[in-house]
Design a protein around this motif. Structure first.
Motif, PDB file in Angstrom:
ATOM      1  N   THR A  87     -11.634  95.935 -24.853  1.00  0.00           N
ATOM      2  CA  THR A  87     -10.253  95.857 -25.342  1.00  0.00           C
ATOM      3  C   THR A  87      -9.417  94.869 -24.553  1.00  0.00           C
ATOM      4  O   THR A  87      -8.349  94.489 -25.002  1.00  0.00           O
ATOM      5  CB  THR A  87      -9.550  97.221 -25.248  1.00  0.00           C
ATOM      6  OG1 THR A  87      -9.522  97.626 -23.886  1.00  0.00           O
ATOM      7  CG2 THR A  87     -10.222  98.263 -26.093  1.00  0.00           C
ATOM      8  N   GLY A 116      -2.353  92.524 -28.203  1.00  0.00           N
ATOM      9  CA  GLY A 116      -1.542  93.708 -27.966  1.00  0.00           C
ATOM     10  C   GLY A 116      -1.238  94.463 -29.244  1.00  0.00           C
ATOM     11  O   GLY A 116      -1.298  93.923 -30.344  1.00  0.00           O
ATOM     12  N   HIS A 153      -1.942  98.213 -24.591  1.00  0.00           N
ATOM     13  CA  HIS A 153      -3.304  98.662 -24.894  1.00  0.00           C
ATOM     14  C   HIS A 153      -3.485 100.168 -24.811  1.00  0.00           C
ATOM     15  O   HIS A 153      -4.580 100.662 -24.954  1.00  0.00           O
ATOM     16  CB  HIS A 153      -4.316  97.979 -23.959  1.00  0.00           C
ATOM     17  CG  HIS A 153      -4.517  96.537 -24.291  1.00  0.00           C
ATOM     18  ND1 HIS A 153      -3.523  95.611 -24.181  1.00  0.00           N
ATOM     19  CD2 HIS A 153      -5.602  95.870 -24.748  1.00  0.00           C
ATOM     20  CE1 HIS A 153      -3.981  94.436 -24.542  1.00  0.00           C
ATOM     21  NE2 HIS A 153      -5.241  94.554 -24.897  1.00  0.00           N
ATOM     22  N   TYR A 167      -5.341 101.764 -27.749  1.00  0.00           N
ATOM     23  CA  TYR A 167      -6.783 101.537 -27.798  1.00  0.00           C
ATOM     24  C   TYR A 167      -7.500 102.442 -26.812  1.00  0.00           C
ATOM     25  O   TYR A 167      -8.559 102.982 -27.090  1.00  0.00           O
ATOM     26  CB  TYR A 167      -7.114 100.082 -27.468  1.00  0.00           C
ATOM     27  CG  TYR A 167      -6.429  99.070 -28.344  1.00  0.00           C
ATOM     28  CD1 TYR A 167      -6.257  99.296 -29.708  1.00  0.00           C
ATOM     29  CD2 TYR A 167      -5.945  97.883 -27.813  1.00  0.00           C
ATOM     30  CE1 TYR A 167      -5.628  98.372 -30.499  1.00  0.00           C
ATOM     31  CE2 TYR A 167      -5.324  96.955 -28.607  1.00  0.00           C
ATOM     32  CZ  TYR A 167      -5.158  97.201 -29.951  1.00  0.00           C
ATOM     33  OH  TYR A 167      -4.539  96.291 -30.732  1.00  0.00           O
ATOM     34  N   TRP A 168      -6.873 102.619 -25.628  1.00  0.00           N
ATOM     35  CA  TRP A 168      -7.573 103.382 -24.597  1.00  0.00           C
ATOM     36  C   TRP A 168      -7.646 104.851 -24.962  1.00  0.00           C
ATOM     37  O   TRP A 168      -8.668 105.493 -24.736  1.00  0.00           O
ATOM     38  CB  TRP A 168      -6.906 103.153 -23.248  1.00  0.00           C
ATOM     39  CG  TRP A 168      -7.086 101.749 -22.769  1.00  0.00           C
ATOM     40  CD1 TRP A 168      -8.003 100.869 -23.251  1.00  0.00           C
ATOM     41  CD2 TRP A 168      -6.345 101.062 -21.784  1.00  0.00           C
ATOM     42  NE1 TRP A 168      -7.882  99.668 -22.613  1.00  0.00           N
ATOM     43  CE2 TRP A 168      -6.871  99.754 -21.702  1.00  0.00           C
ATOM     44  CE3 TRP A 168      -5.296 101.410 -20.952  1.00  0.00           C
ATOM     45  CZ2 TRP A 168      -6.376  98.801 -20.815  1.00  0.00           C
ATOM     46  CZ3 TRP A 168      -4.803 100.465 -20.060  1.00  0.00           C
ATOM     47  CH2 TRP A 168      -5.345  99.170 -19.993  1.00  0.00           C
TER      48      TRP A 168
END
Lengths: 144, 178, 132
Positions: B97, B102, C9, C12-13
């Motif tokens: 990722t 973003g 992010h 996503y994490w």
């Protein structure tokens, strides 16, 4: 659960509205969130609710297993059939412009096409969910 | 916020050994994720997730539990190897990722391939306001047809597994209990 | 810089964390129904990843206002929504097949624990040869 009067009356009152809501979700899917998938699932959920409260046999008298099984197949036939009809009308497979009543406005055909196709999805999803529910609920368990 | 709640539910799912509670928590998890989808503008998806995940899927799990019993025994082997594999995979994914753009930036490449066409042209070509419906049923009609067929095939599979089994048991004289 | 990365992010994490929880349930738990729940968690996390890709900050749901998309209205990307919509329904279909398989296994072996099934398999095979 079959003796609980609140549950019984509540389910009886709610079920028609859930079915109405499913149809609204389907036919209004062009303008608001919704469509065949959601409508089919909600419709199946309405009958699952009735079956949980009133027992499977009562619901299967209204909606016999062969009927829902037929529904599951019929929906696929509707979907594929729309494609065949557009082909017979001289367009590509699933090109809904062919369905327009007035050839000068081909995009009107899209409305009919989408509604029919979503109807196919509705019927299939409803049939599949109801079939699966019947099979799980109707099986004689040997739970410990 | 919702995401953190989701993570907590996921963790609880992992720890609890009573399958009945697990199925109920899975329903909660579905409902939370439906809320998350609404926040992220995917109202159609949220609707489906709420109806499918929190509704029908819970009913099906309960039906299966009624047939199978709801106790899960303690795993016999040590959890170290799976934990190691999971951490390794997770680390690899997090590393992946780092290169991703973003969250929520309009300039992300994913928004500039065909999505622009759908948003700008679909009203003229299809004539209905809900872009998700027009993409689902018209631009990607083949996808949806194949998907309907898959759902139908799944029903056939369940029928083969459960109906056929009942008939075979009857043929053997209804024995085999326990 | 680091905080910026965390903020952009975070989605996503968390998705990856959930995915790994599902994966862990899938590979470490022996009960077949628990495995199916784990598979569902995994699946939903993938849905969330797709939907987070489609989100645009300040965007609105992709239902066109007044028919035509104005330049000043930002819509989120509808394509991931469509893909996930169909994926959810396929997901419940495959889940039901999995549950049906679990029910049949329970009827055939009397248990849903992977270890016990393996044990029964190992124990039954010589007996089957003797009987057949």
């Amino acid at each position: 659960m079959r003796e609980e009067i609140i549950v019984r009356v509540g389910a009886k009152v709610l079920a028609p509205f859930i079915i109405m809501f499913a149809l609204y979700v389907h036919f209004h899917g062009d303008y608001s969130p919704g469509g065949g998938f959601q409508a089919g699932v909600i419709l199946a959920a309405a009958f699952a609710l009735l079956a949980l409260v009133y027992g499977l046999e009562e619901v299967q008298r209204v909606l016999p297993p062969w009927f829902v099984r037929g529904c599951a197949a019929l929906g696929v036939v509707i979907f594929a059939g729309v494609g065949v009809v557009t082909m017979l009308l001289g367009h590509n497979y699933l090109a809904y412009n062919a369905l327009a009543p007035d050839p000068t406005h081909p995009e009107h055909g899209q409305h009919y096409g989408i509604l029919l196709v979503e109807l196919g999805v509705l019927v299939t999803v409803f049939g599949v969910m109801a079939t699966v529910f019947y099979l799980f609920a109707g099986r004689k368990g040997q739970a410990p | 916020m919702l995401l953190t709640l989701l993570a907590a539910t996921g963790f609880a799912l992992l720890r609890i050994r009573n399958l009945f509670a697990v199925v109920m928590l899975a329903g909660v998890y579905s409902l939370l994720s439906a809320g998350l989808f609404t926040v992220m503008d995917a109202v159609d998806v949220a609707f489906t997730e709420a109806a499918v995940g929190a509704g029908i899927s819970t009913v099906l799990f309960l039906g299966a539990l009624a047939l199978c019993g709801h106790h899960e025994s303690k795993p016999g082997h040590t959890p170290l190897l799976p934990l190691f594999v999971v951490c390794l995979t997770g680390a690899a994914l997090v590393y992946g990722t780092m290169d991703m753009p973003g969250f929520g930036e309009a300039s992300n490449p994913v928004h500039h391939h065909v999505a622009d066409h759908y948003l700008e042209e679909s009203y003229g070509e299809i004539g209905i306001p809900n872009v998700v419906t027009s993409v689902l049923a018209s631009y990607r009609g083949y996808d949806t047809m194949g998907e309907t067929t898959v759902v139908f095939a799944a029903a056939v599979g369940v029928m083969i597994l459960l109906v056929g089994g009942a008939r075979a048991r009857r043929a053997r004289g209804g024995g085999e209990e326990g | 810089m680091t905080l910026d990365l965390l903020l952009t992010h975070y989605n996503y994490w968390v998705v990856i964390f959930l995915m790994m929880v599902g994966f862990y349930i899938l590979i470490s738990r022996g009960n077949l129904i628990k495995k199916i729940v784990g598979l569902n968690v995994f699946q939903t996390s993938v849905f969330m990843l797709y939907i987070s890709l489609g989100k645009i900050t300040e965007g609105t749901p992709p239902i066109l206002v007044d028919g035509y998309g104005d330049a000043d209205v930002v819509y989120s990307n509808p394509l991931p929504h469509v893909l996930i919509l169909t994926a959810i329904v396929v997901g419940i279909a495959t889940t039901s097949v999995g549950l049906a398989l679990a029910v049949r296994i329970k009827e055939a072996y009397g248990t849903l624990e992977e270890d016990e099934i393996t044990g029964i398999e190992a124990g039954i095979e010589p007996a089957g040869e003797a009987g057949g």
